[in-house]
Design an enzyme around this catalytic site. Structure first.
Site, PDB file in Angstrom:
ATOM      1  N   LYS A   1       0.837  -1.178   0.032  1.00  0.00           N
ATOM      2  CA  LYS A   1       0.121  -0.071   0.086  1.00  0.00           C
ATOM      3  C   LYS A   1       0.904   1.427   0.006  1.00  0.00           C
ATOM      4  O   LYS A   1       0.596   2.250  -0.172  1.00  0.00           O
ATOM      5  CB  LYS A   1      -0.852  -0.122   1.263  1.00  0.00           C
ATOM      6  CG  LYS A   1      -1.497  -1.247   1.312  1.00  0.00           C
ATOM      7  CD  LYS A   1      -2.438  -1.321   2.767  1.00  0.00           C
ATOM      8  CE  LYS A   1      -3.233  -2.448   2.919  1.00  0.00           C
ATOM      9  NZ  LYS A   1      -3.852  -2.356   4.550  1.00  0.00           N
ATOM     10  N   GLY A   2       2.051   1.143   0.473  1.00  0.00           N
ATOM     11  CA  GLY A   2       3.031   2.345   0.708  1.00  0.00           C
ATOM     12  C   GLY A   2       3.022   3.041  -0.388  1.00  0.00           C
ATOM     13  O   GLY A   2       3.329   4.549  -0.030  1.00  0.00           O
TER      14      GLY A   2
ATOM     15  N   GLU B   1       7.999   2.540  -5.731  1.00  0.00           N
ATOM     16  CA  GLU B   1       8.328   1.766  -4.179  1.00  0.00           C
ATOM     17  C   GLU B   1       8.147   3.111  -3.451  1.00  0.00           C
ATOM     18  O   GLU B   1       8.431   4.114  -3.656  1.00  0.00           O
ATOM     19  CB  GLU B   1       9.585   0.960  -4.390  1.00  0.00           C
ATOM     20  CG  GLU B   1       9.280  -0.476  -4.081  1.00  0.00           C
ATOM     21  CD  GLU B   1       8.778  -0.893  -2.937  1.00  0.00           C
ATOM     22  OE1 GLU B   1       7.886  -0.215  -2.513  1.00  0.00           O
ATOM     23  OE2 GLU B   1       9.238  -2.139  -2.523  1.00  0.00           O
ATOM     24  N   ASP B   2       7.689   2.514  -2.165  1.00  0.00           N
ATOM     25  CA  ASP B   2       7.697   3.670  -1.243  1.00  0.00           C
ATOM     26  C   ASP B   2       9.083   4.014  -0.639  1.00  0.00           C
ATOM     27  O   ASP B   2       9.637   5.129  -0.444  1.00  0.00           O
ATOM     28  CB  ASP B   2       6.512   3.545   0.010  1.00  0.00           C
ATOM     29  CG  ASP B   2       6.682   2.003   0.420  1.00  0.00           C
ATOM     30  OD1 ASP B   2       7.741   1.071  -0.078  1.00  0.00           O
ATOM     31  OD2 ASP B   2       6.117   1.772   1.249  1.00  0.00           O
TER      32      ASP B   2
ATOM     33  N   ASP C   1      14.668  -0.697   1.666  1.00  0.00           N
ATOM     34  CA  ASP C   1      15.421  -0.713   2.936  1.00  0.00           C
ATOM     35  C   ASP C   1      16.605  -1.891   2.731  1.00  0.00           C
ATOM     36  O   ASP C   1      17.559  -1.406   2.328  1.00  0.00           O
ATOM     37  CB  ASP C   1      14.382  -1.076   4.058  1.00  0.00           C
ATOM     38  CG  ASP C   1      14.731  -1.124   5.559  1.00  0.00           C
ATOM     39  OD1 ASP C   1      15.928  -0.579   5.787  1.00  0.00           O
ATOM     40  OD2 ASP C   1      14.169  -1.801   6.365  1.00  0.00           O
TER      41      ASP C   1
ATOM     42  N   LYS D   1      16.861   4.000   2.005  1.00  0.00           N
ATOM     43  CA  LYS D   1      17.734   3.734   3.087  1.00  0.00           C
ATOM     44  C   LYS D   1      19.142   3.048   2.615  1.00  0.00           C
ATOM     45  O   LYS D   1      19.086   1.750   3.173  1.00  0.00           O
ATOM     46  CB  LYS D   1      17.241   3.049   4.407  1.00  0.00           C
ATOM     47  CG  LYS D   1      16.105   3.694   5.186  1.00  0.00           C
ATOM     48  CD  LYS D   1      15.529   3.196   6.268  1.00  0.00           C
ATOM     49  CE  LYS D   1      14.163   2.775   6.244  1.00  0.00           C
ATOM     50  NZ  LYS D   1      13.729   2.350   7.636  1.00  0.00           N
TER      51      LYS D   1
ATOM     52  N   PHE E   1      13.124   4.855  11.196  1.00  0.00           N
ATOM     53  CA  PHE E   1      11.793   4.428  10.759  1.00  0.00           C
ATOM     54  C   PHE E   1      10.905   5.466  10.512  1.00  0.00           C
ATOM     55  O   PHE E   1      10.523   6.120  11.477  1.00  0.00           O
ATOM     56  CB  PHE E   1      11.469   3.368  11.742  1.00  0.00           C
ATOM     57  CG  PHE E   1       9.977   2.632  11.154  1.00  0.00           C
ATOM     58  CD1 PHE E   1      10.430   1.464  10.309  1.00  0.00           C
ATOM     59  CD2 PHE E   1       8.853   3.087  11.241  1.00  0.00           C
ATOM     60  CE1 PHE E   1       9.549   0.673   9.869  1.00  0.00           C
ATOM     61  CE2 PHE E   1       7.900   2.270  10.759  1.00  0.00           C
ATOM     62  CZ  PHE E   1       7.927   1.092   9.812  1.00  0.00           C
TER      63      PHE E   1
ATOM     64  N   ASP F   1       3.447   3.219   6.631  1.00  0.00           N
ATOM     65  CA  ASP F   1       3.040   3.203   7.894  1.00  0.00           C
ATOM     66  C   ASP F   1       3.673   2.582   9.038  1.00  0.00           C
ATOM     67  O   ASP F   1       4.970   1.882   8.932  1.00  0.00           O
ATOM     68  CB  ASP F   1       1.895   1.940   7.696  1.00  0.00           C
ATOM     69  CG  ASP F   1       2.404   0.675   7.542  1.00  0.00           C
ATOM     70  OD1 ASP F   1       3.351   0.755   6.539  1.00  0.00           O
ATOM     71  OD2 ASP F   1       1.975  -0.470   8.096  1.00  0.00           O
TER      72      ASP F   1
ATOM     73  N   ARG G   1      -0.361   6.465   7.718  1.00  0.00           N
ATOM     74  CA  ARG G   1      -0.262   6.649   6.124  1.00  0.00           C
ATOM     75  C   ARG G   1      -0.750   7.688   5.723  1.00  0.00           C
ATOM     76  O   ARG G   1      -0.357   8.402   4.653  1.00  0.00           O
ATOM     77  CB  ARG G   1      -0.930   5.493   5.521  1.00  0.00           C
ATOM     78  CG  ARG G   1      -0.393   3.856   5.482  1.00  0.00           C
ATOM     79  CD  ARG G   1      -1.193   3.202   4.581  1.00  0.00           C
ATOM     80  NE  ARG G   1      -0.980   1.614   5.076  1.00  0.00           N
ATOM     81  CZ  ARG G   1       0.211   1.028   4.642  1.00  0.00           C
ATOM     82  NH1 ARG G   1       1.055   1.474   4.222  1.00  0.00           N
ATOM     83  NH2 ARG G   1       0.283  -0.377   5.145  1.00  0.00           N
TER      84      ARG G   1
HETATM   85  P1  IMP Z   1      13.100  -4.082   2.389  1.00  0.00           P
HETATM   86  O1  IMP Z   1      12.688  -5.257   1.678  1.00  0.00           O
HETATM   87  O2  IMP Z   1      13.653  -4.213   3.676  1.00  0.00           O
HETATM   88  O3  IMP Z   1      13.652  -3.304   1.368  1.00  0.00           O
HETATM   89  O4  IMP Z   1      11.732  -3.523   2.743  1.00  0.00           O
HETATM   90  C1  IMP Z   1      10.915  -2.857   2.018  1.00  0.00           C
HETATM   91  C2  IMP Z   1       9.518  -2.469   2.708  1.00  0.00           C
HETATM   92  O5  IMP Z   1       9.657  -2.325   4.062  1.00  0.00           O
HETATM   93  C3  IMP Z   1       9.000  -1.222   1.993  1.00  0.00           C
HETATM   94  O6  IMP Z   1       8.349  -1.396   0.695  1.00  0.00           O
HETATM   95  C4  IMP Z   1       8.144  -0.749   3.389  1.00  0.00           C
HETATM   96  O7  IMP Z   1       6.746  -1.429   3.028  1.00  0.00           O
HETATM   97  C5  IMP Z   1       8.706  -1.194   4.562  1.00  0.00           C
HETATM   98  N1  IMP Z   1       9.534  -0.298   5.161  1.00  0.00           N
HETATM   99  C6  IMP Z   1      11.068  -0.369   5.244  1.00  0.00           C
HETATM  100  N2  IMP Z   1      11.452   0.787   6.100  1.00  0.00           N
HETATM  101  C7  IMP Z   1      10.298   1.372   6.338  1.00  0.00           C
HETATM  102  C8  IMP Z   1      10.014   2.641   7.047  1.00  0.00           C
HETATM  103  O8  IMP Z   1      11.013   3.275   7.550  1.00  0.00           O
HETATM  104  N3  IMP Z   1       8.783   3.103   7.337  1.00  0.00           N
HETATM  105  C9  IMP Z   1       7.719   2.330   6.797  1.00  0.00           C
HETATM  106  N4  IMP Z   1       7.850   1.148   6.094  1.00  0.00           N
HETATM  107  C10 IMP Z   1       9.022   0.683   5.826  1.00  0.00           C
HETATM  108 MG    MG Z   2       6.334  -1.033   0.553  1.00  0.00          MG
END
Ligand code: IMP
Ligand code: MG
Length: 172
Positions: free
Chosen positions: A40-41, A96-97, A100, A128, A149, A156, A162
């Site tokens: 949803k992000g 993508e939002d 990470d 990040k 975070f 969210d 959100r």
């Molecule tokens: P990754 O697979 O670790 O890169 O995570 C990506 C997903 O984790 C993103 O699409 C977000 O939905 C969630 N996410 C990562 N960091 C944050 C944050 O700081 N706030 C909110 N959601 C996050």
């Molecule tokens: Mg996401």
């Protein structure tokens, strides 16, 4: 409601997203572009970007989940898929939002690549970089942030916040 410290204002986000819309138009303006919004992000990001994108655009949605609370599990689940006919031979942009650890993006990139798009690029609102566990980068990143975070503008914490128009950090 917790107190939220503003990190990136609504105005800053809009301005940066408008610049991205122009960049994409100068690269893809002569052809049709398929934007994939990851739910949803990325929904606010996708809405604002598409409203400013002047070329021919289509919009698709994908939903994946990987997160419990503030800790990434590294395990990705696809909750809403796309059919291959919408992707094959198309110029595709994944929206993508936030990137990470990179696990989600790696999964998404492979999932779409397997559908044989004509081209594929990734745009993320937030990045990040220092948190990466797998080697993957977005082609376009609006804001690079520290290891915090963040919530708001689609992002969210346990499904809350959100709806904030800006991006912020929960104050403990
Ligand atoms: P990754 O697979 O670790 O890169 O995570 C990506 C997903 O984790 C993103 O699409 C977000 O939905 C969630 N996410 C990562 N960091 C944050 C944050 O700081 N706030 C909110 N959601 C996050
Ligand atoms: Mg996401």
């Amino acid at each position: 409601m917790d107190k939220i410290k503003k990190l990136i204002s609504e105005k800053e986000v809009k301005e940066r997203v408008n610049i991205l819309a122009k960049e994409l138009y100068s690269e893809y303006g002569n052809s049709e572009l398929v934007f994939i919004c990851t739910l949803k992000g990325a929904v606010f990001f996708a809405c604002d970007l598409l409203k400013k994108y002047k070329g021919d655009a289509r919009l698709e949605f994908l939903r994946v989940s990987s997160y419990k609370g503030t800790k990434s599990s590294g395990k990705i689940e696809l909750n809403l898929s796309i059919s291959k006919e919408n992707i094959e031979n198309q110029n595709v942009i994944i929206l993508e939002d936030i990137v990470d650890t990179g696990h989600t993006l790696k999964f998404l990139k492979q999932y779409i690549t397997d559908m044989n798009p004509k081209s594929l690029k990734i745009c993320t609102l937030l990045d990040k970089k220092m948190r990466r566990e797998v080697e993957i980068e977005a082609d376009y990143s609006c804001f690079e942030i520290e290891d915090l975070f963040v919530v708001g503008y689609g992002l969210d914490y346990d499904q809350k916040y959100r709806n904030l128009p800006y991006i912020g950090v929960i104050e403990k």
